[in-house]
Structure formats: C-alpha cells, structure tokens
Design an enzyme around this catalytic site. Structure first.
Site, mmCIF file in Angstrom:
data_model
loop_
_atom_site.group_PDB
_atom_site.id
_atom_site.type_symbol
_atom_site.label_atom_id
_atom_site.label_comp_id
_atom_site.label_asym_id
_atom_site.label_seq_id
_atom_site.Cartn_x
_atom_site.Cartn_y
_atom_site.Cartn_z
ATOM 1 N N LEU A 11 87.751 10.919 6.582
ATOM 2 C CA LEU A 11 86.510 11.676 6.385
ATOM 3 C C LEU A 11 85.982 11.420 4.973
ATOM 4 C CD1 LEU A 11 87.375 15.124 8.012
ATOM 5 C CD2 LEU A 11 86.636 12.990 9.083
ATOM 6 N N ALA A 12 84.817 10.813 4.928
ATOM 7 C CA ALA A 12 84.255 10.479 3.618
ATOM 8 C C ALA A 12 82.745 10.681 3.600
ATOM 9 C CB ALA A 12 84.605 9.032 3.268
ATOM 10 N N GLY A 14 81.310 13.393 2.463
ATOM 11 C CA GLY A 14 80.958 14.395 1.450
ATOM 12 C C GLY A 14 79.929 13.852 0.467
ATOM 13 N N ARG A 18 79.370 17.105 -7.430
ATOM 14 C CA ARG A 18 79.979 17.529 -8.698
ATOM 15 C C ARG A 18 80.448 16.357 -9.567
ATOM 16 N NH1 ARG A 18 84.362 21.733 -7.190
ATOM 17 N NH2 ARG A 18 84.095 20.961 -5.071
ATOM 18 N N LYS A 25 81.158 9.410 -4.407
ATOM 19 C CA LYS A 25 82.407 9.934 -4.977
ATOM 20 C C LYS A 25 83.622 9.070 -4.663
ATOM 21 C CE LYS A 25 84.429 13.776 -3.141
ATOM 22 N NZ LYS A 25 84.716 15.219 -3.007
ATOM 23 N N ASP A 108 88.819 11.526 -0.152
ATOM 24 C CA ASP A 108 88.816 11.835 -1.592
ATOM 25 C C ASP A 108 90.172 12.313 -2.096
ATOM 26 O OD1 ASP A 108 88.940 14.335 -0.486
ATOM 27 O OD2 ASP A 108 87.180 15.142 -1.507
ATOM 28 N N LYS A 337 90.737 -17.483 -22.054
ATOM 29 C CA LYS A 337 89.990 -17.276 -20.811
ATOM 30 C C LYS A 337 89.974 -18.563 -20.005
ATOM 31 C CE LYS A 337 86.004 -18.444 -19.902
ATOM 32 N NZ LYS A 337 84.580 -18.802 -19.783
ATOM 33 N N TYR A 373 80.600 -23.135 -24.840
ATOM 34 C CA TYR A 373 79.324 -22.658 -24.297
ATOM 35 C C TYR A 373 78.211 -23.024 -25.247
ATOM 36 C CZ TYR A 373 76.136 -19.177 -22.216
ATOM 37 O OH TYR A 373 75.095 -18.533 -21.603
HETATM 38 C C1 UD1 Z 1 89.585 21.840 3.896
HETATM 39 C C2 UD1 Z 1 90.350 22.623 4.947
HETATM 40 C C3 UD1 Z 1 91.254 23.632 4.245
HETATM 41 C C4 UD1 Z 1 92.180 22.927 3.292
HETATM 42 C C5 UD1 Z 1 91.381 22.066 2.311
HETATM 43 C C6 UD1 Z 1 92.298 21.219 1.502
HETATM 44 C C7 UD1 Z 1 88.888 22.751 6.891
HETATM 45 C C8 UD1 Z 1 87.977 23.608 7.663
HETATM 46 N N1 UD1 Z 1 89.416 23.312 5.791
HETATM 47 O O1 UD1 Z 1 88.731 22.751 3.243
HETATM 48 O O2 UD1 Z 1 92.017 24.347 5.192
HETATM 49 O O3 UD1 Z 1 92.972 23.855 2.603
HETATM 50 O O4 UD1 Z 1 90.500 21.177 3.019
HETATM 51 O O5 UD1 Z 1 91.585 20.555 0.514
HETATM 52 O O6 UD1 Z 1 89.143 21.613 7.263
HETATM 53 N N2 UD1 Z 1 83.822 16.295 5.181
HETATM 54 C C9 UD1 Z 1 82.971 15.486 5.906
HETATM 55 N N3 UD1 Z 1 82.005 16.048 6.661
HETATM 56 C C10 UD1 Z 1 81.838 17.399 6.762
HETATM 57 C C11 UD1 Z 1 82.704 18.228 6.023
HETATM 58 C C12 UD1 Z 1 83.684 17.644 5.259
HETATM 59 O O7 UD1 Z 1 83.103 14.261 5.859
HETATM 60 O O8 UD1 Z 1 80.937 17.819 7.489
HETATM 61 C C13 UD1 Z 1 84.871 15.717 4.373
HETATM 62 C C14 UD1 Z 1 84.620 15.921 2.896
HETATM 63 O O9 UD1 Z 1 83.943 14.831 2.360
HETATM 64 C C15 UD1 Z 1 86.010 16.046 2.342
HETATM 65 C C16 UD1 Z 1 86.837 16.592 3.479
HETATM 66 O O10 UD1 Z 1 86.077 16.362 4.646
HETATM 67 O O11 UD1 Z 1 86.557 14.799 1.985
HETATM 68 C C17 UD1 Z 1 87.155 18.089 3.320
HETATM 69 O O12 UD1 Z 1 85.980 18.835 3.345
HETATM 70 P P1 UD1 Z 1 85.770 20.117 2.436
HETATM 71 O O13 UD1 Z 1 84.464 20.672 2.743
HETATM 72 O O14 UD1 Z 1 86.081 19.767 1.030
HETATM 73 O O15 UD1 Z 1 86.904 21.084 3.014
HETATM 74 P P2 UD1 Z 1 87.491 22.360 2.294
HETATM 75 O O16 UD1 Z 1 86.547 23.465 2.365
HETATM 76 O O17 UD1 Z 1 88.020 21.995 0.959
#
Ligand code: UD1
Ligand code: CA
Length: 453
Positions: A11-12, A14, A18, A25, A108, A337, A373
C-alpha cells in the site's frame, strides 16, 4: 513453505503531506534506496516476489523503484483514499489470481525484515487464515489495539473507536497482515466503513474472519519492523537504525571499524572480511571492497571497486568507475574517477586522475592532474606500467605514456611519450650568478626613494 505461492500487496497511495516534499513519500531514500524499494527487498527475501503495488500520485516513479528490485509487479491505482481495506481491494484482480498466501505491507515502513514476513507466512502454512503482525511500542497512542482471547485474536480496535479499557492494551497492530489467499477476497469484500473515521479498515477482517470461525492469530515482531515514515525527522531516524543494523552486520562478517557510528553505508555496499574502515567514511552506491584493503579516515567512495590489500585515503575520493587493482594506493587528497589503477600503482598525494588507466607499479607524483576535459569533450589518459610521473605534472588528454617512461616534474605533457623515454615539458631553468644581490639592492633603493617623497 517455498512451495507456497505468495502475492504481496504494497500500500503506497498515501499523500505523504507531512514530508513537505514534491517527491512522493515512499521515494525518499534510505541508504540511497527509496523507502518502497526497501519494502520490496524485504518482501522478496520472504518469497513474496509477486507484488501488487497500490499507488496514488507519482505512480510511474514508484513503480520503477519497485521494479528495480522485483520484476513481477502489477500496479493498481487507488483514486480515492478511503482507507486501508479499500486500498487492498484496489488490487482485487491480483488477489483473485489465486495465491496460497497474500501479504499486505505498507510502502512507508522501510525497516521491515524478511524474517518477520516469513514468520507470518509460516503461520499461514500452519493453518492460520489471518495473521496480524503485532508489536509493543513505547507509546501505543494512535495504533490499533490487538484484542486477544485465549491465544486467538478476536478484534483490532482503532484508537478512535477504542474504549478506555481497550486503550490500555499495549499490544498493537503493526499494520502488516498475512491472509490465506483462498477466501481472502471474500473477507475483504465484507469490510464496511461503519466507524469513527468513516474509512474502510483492513483491520476489520479480523472480526469478520472470527465470525466465520476462521483461525486468526497475532505474532509479535520487533518495533523497528513497523516504523512508518511520515516526516523527514522520522526518515533520519530510520536511516540511523538502518545504518546501525548494517554496521553490526558488517562487523559480524569480519570488517573492522574503530568508530562504526561514523561510517555510512549505501544499500548495496559490499565489503569482504578483513577490510579495515577507519572513522568518518561515506559510501555512496555501488562500492565493493576486497579483503585486506584499508580505507583511511575521511574518505568518500561511490561506484568504485577497491582490490585486495589496496589502500585509500585519508581524505581519498573515489568516484564512479574508479577501479583499484590489488595493492594499489590512493593517498590523501586524491580524486579518482573512471580510471583503472594497476596492481601496486601509487598515487599518494593531491592528485586528480580522471578517465585514465594507470599501469601496474606506476608512481604518480604529488599534484599530478589528468586534464581530461576541454569544456566540451572528455578524453583518455593512458599511463603505462612502471611509469614515473614527476610531481606537479599536467597530462593533457588524449595522451599516452608508454611503459617505464619517466616524466620530469612540472611537465605539461601534450604529446604521447614512448616507452622507456624521458619527457620534459617545461621551460628550462636559467641561472644568473650574483643577480640576486643586485636585485635586492635595486628594490631597497626604490623603497627608500618612495619614503622620501
Ligand atoms: C494503520 C492500522 C492500525 C495500525 C497502524 C500501524 C488500519 C485501519 N489501521 O493505521 O491498526 O496500528 O496502521 O501503523 O489499517 N493507505 C493507502 N490508501 C488508503 C489508506 C492508507 O494506500 O486509502 C496506505 C498509506 O499510504 C499507509 C498505509 O496504508 O502506507 C497505512 O495507512 P494509515 O492511514 O497511515 O493507517 P493508520 O491510521 O496509521
Ligand atoms: Ca500510519
């Protein structure tokens, strides 16, 4: 376990706001390798080499970063960010292709280790349907809490949905999950967004699976594995942890370091046993160092090969294409080099060798410069075996110096020098006897005349 097929959903999608960066990121580097590529590496090491990458913005570059590590990547766009459960389902087609194991990891969390993922896969192989990777952070605030009963994981409660009693639980969800492939889509499809954040929580599969009588377990992994990067401060913290791991691994593999905390490796640095690294050394990508070599303090190496028993520095700089044969010596304030340095050749002080070959046992004097050069083109300098280059010489490329030749100090060499010959490329010295005395007398008189004015 090697026989079980495995898909990993990364999952990437995000936003990474920040980071305050125009770069996505997950493309920020740790040890010179993008965060998401670290994740792909760990996944690959755990046998999860089919990857379904869920991306948002910067998709092409993120894909390329993953592909540089693992060949088999499918890309899935998550156009709306509706939660981790929704994100995983963006990869529905890949999951539906039918795998024994499905791993879900976050793009991440660069410090995730193959061993942790293997541990989760082993649980699947042992019959679990859902495996959650838990950890015990110093401060559980913000994490989903793992609610267990008799060794079974019955629910994960997100911070915002948790009761006071649940908030006191220290065992938290690291976010990484492993699902039995068969039935995974059926579980994921039942996730709703009926919660405090109105998001589709991946974590809901725990309760859904329990309701169906499936086996759901949590394993505990070390907190480093799940450190997520949200800010550049966290990026630096992760870099520090990565470097410490690498230093330790290097030392255990036979590399001597007097001050390991001052040595910085790249993701692909290769160092054999019995190499000595003095303090304050920086490795860029693409460096390999053979046994017995010594890298003295304050050196910077990138894209370079250092042969057996060769030495570099102090204050040595090896740039891409520097290739030192056995026993070669590159001394202080020397930059090399794109140059092959022969066996036992010595370039001891204050020198630039670029786009060149230096033969075995050659001795390149202090202050030698290859003028490679002209502002438009780069040209080659060839220095033969056993050549002696006198100090402060300029070798204006393209130029070739034959074996055993001798260059007089201070020469500007613009034409090829045949083997065994001596070349002078400077004005001849003249001596005027007694003239120093006359000169001083004249200057002293001028000074006096000025004062009298
Ligand atoms: C999530 C977990 C939480 C855990 C925490 C650990 C869920 C609901 N919660 O929470 O239990 O303790 O991670 O860090 O899973 N992402 C997407 N698309 C989206 C949402 C998220 O790609 O629609 C990706 C984000 O980029 C990220 C990861 O999923 O890399 C986690 O998402 P994030 O929203 O940070 O989850 P947390 O609220 O931290
Ligand atoms: Ca998070």
């Amino acid at each position: 376990m090697a026989l079980r097929s495995c898909l990993t959903v990364i999952l990437a999608a995000g936003e990474g706001t920040r980071m305050k960066s125009s770069l996505p990121k997950v493309l920020h580097p740790i040890a010179g390798l993008p965060i998401v590529a670290h994740v792909a590496r760990a996944v690959h090491g755990a046998g999860g080499s089919d990857i379904a990458l869920v991306v948002g913005r910067g998709a092409a570059n993120v894909e390329a970063a993953v592909r540089a590590v693992v060949a088999n990547v499918s890309v899935h766009q998550q156009t709306e960010r509706l939660g981790t459960g929704h994100a995983v389902l963006a990869a529905r087609d890949a999951i539906g292709a039918g795998y024994d194991d499905v791993l879900v990891v976050f793009g991440d969390t660069p410090l995730v280790e193959s061993a942790a993922l293997e541990q989760a896969r082993a649980k699947l192989a042992g019959g679990a349907d859902v495996v959650v990777m838990g950890f015990r952070p110093d401060n559980p605030h913000g994490y989903g809490r793992l609610i267990e009963q008799n060794g079974r994981l019955i629910a994960i409660r997100e911070e915002k949905d948790a009761s006071d009693a649940e908030k006191r639980i220290g065992f938290c969800n690291g976010g990484l999950m492993a699902l039995r492939g068969d039935g995974a889509l059926a579980l994921l499809g039942q996730i709703t967004n009926n919660n405090a954040k109105g998001e589709y929580y991946l974590t809901d599969v725990v309760e859904i699976a329990n309701a169906q009588g499936k086996s759901v377990v949590a394993i505990e992994i070390s907190p480093d594995n799940v450190i997520g990067i949200n800010t550049r401060a966290e990026l630096a913290e992760a870099e520090a942890i990565w470097q410490n791991r690498k230093r330790r691994a290097m030392m255990l593999a036979g590399v001597t370091m007097q001050a390991p905390e001052t040595v910085f490796f790249a993701h692909d640095t290769l160092i054999e046993a019995d190499v000595v690294l003095e303090p304050n050394i920086v490795f860029g990508p693409g460096v390999s160092i053979a046994s017995g070599a010594v890298i003295h303090a304050f050196s910077h190496l990138e894209g370079a090969k250092v042969g057996t028993n060769a030495t570099v520095g102090p204050f040595g700089r090896l740039r891409p294409g520097a290739d030192l044969a056995a026993k070669a010596k590159v001394g202080n304030f020397v930059e090399v080099k794109n140059a092959k340095i022969g066996v036992g050749a010595k370039i001891s002080h204050l020198t630039y060798i670029g786009d060149a070959t230096v033969g075995a046992e050659a001795n390149v004097g202090a202050g030698t410069i290859t003028c490679n050069y002209d502002g438009y083109n780069k040209a080659l300098t060839e220095i033969g075996a056993n050549v002696f280059v006198g100090s402060n010489s300029s070798l204006v490329a393209p130029v070739s110096i034959g074996d055993n030749a001798y260059i007089a100090s201070g020469s500007v060499i613009t034409a090829d020098v045949p083997a065994d010959s001596l070349a002078f490329g400077r004005a001849r010295q003249e001596i005027k006897e007694g003239r120093a005395v006359q000169l001083r007398a004249r200057y002293a008189a001028q000074k006096l005349a000025k004062k009298a004015d």
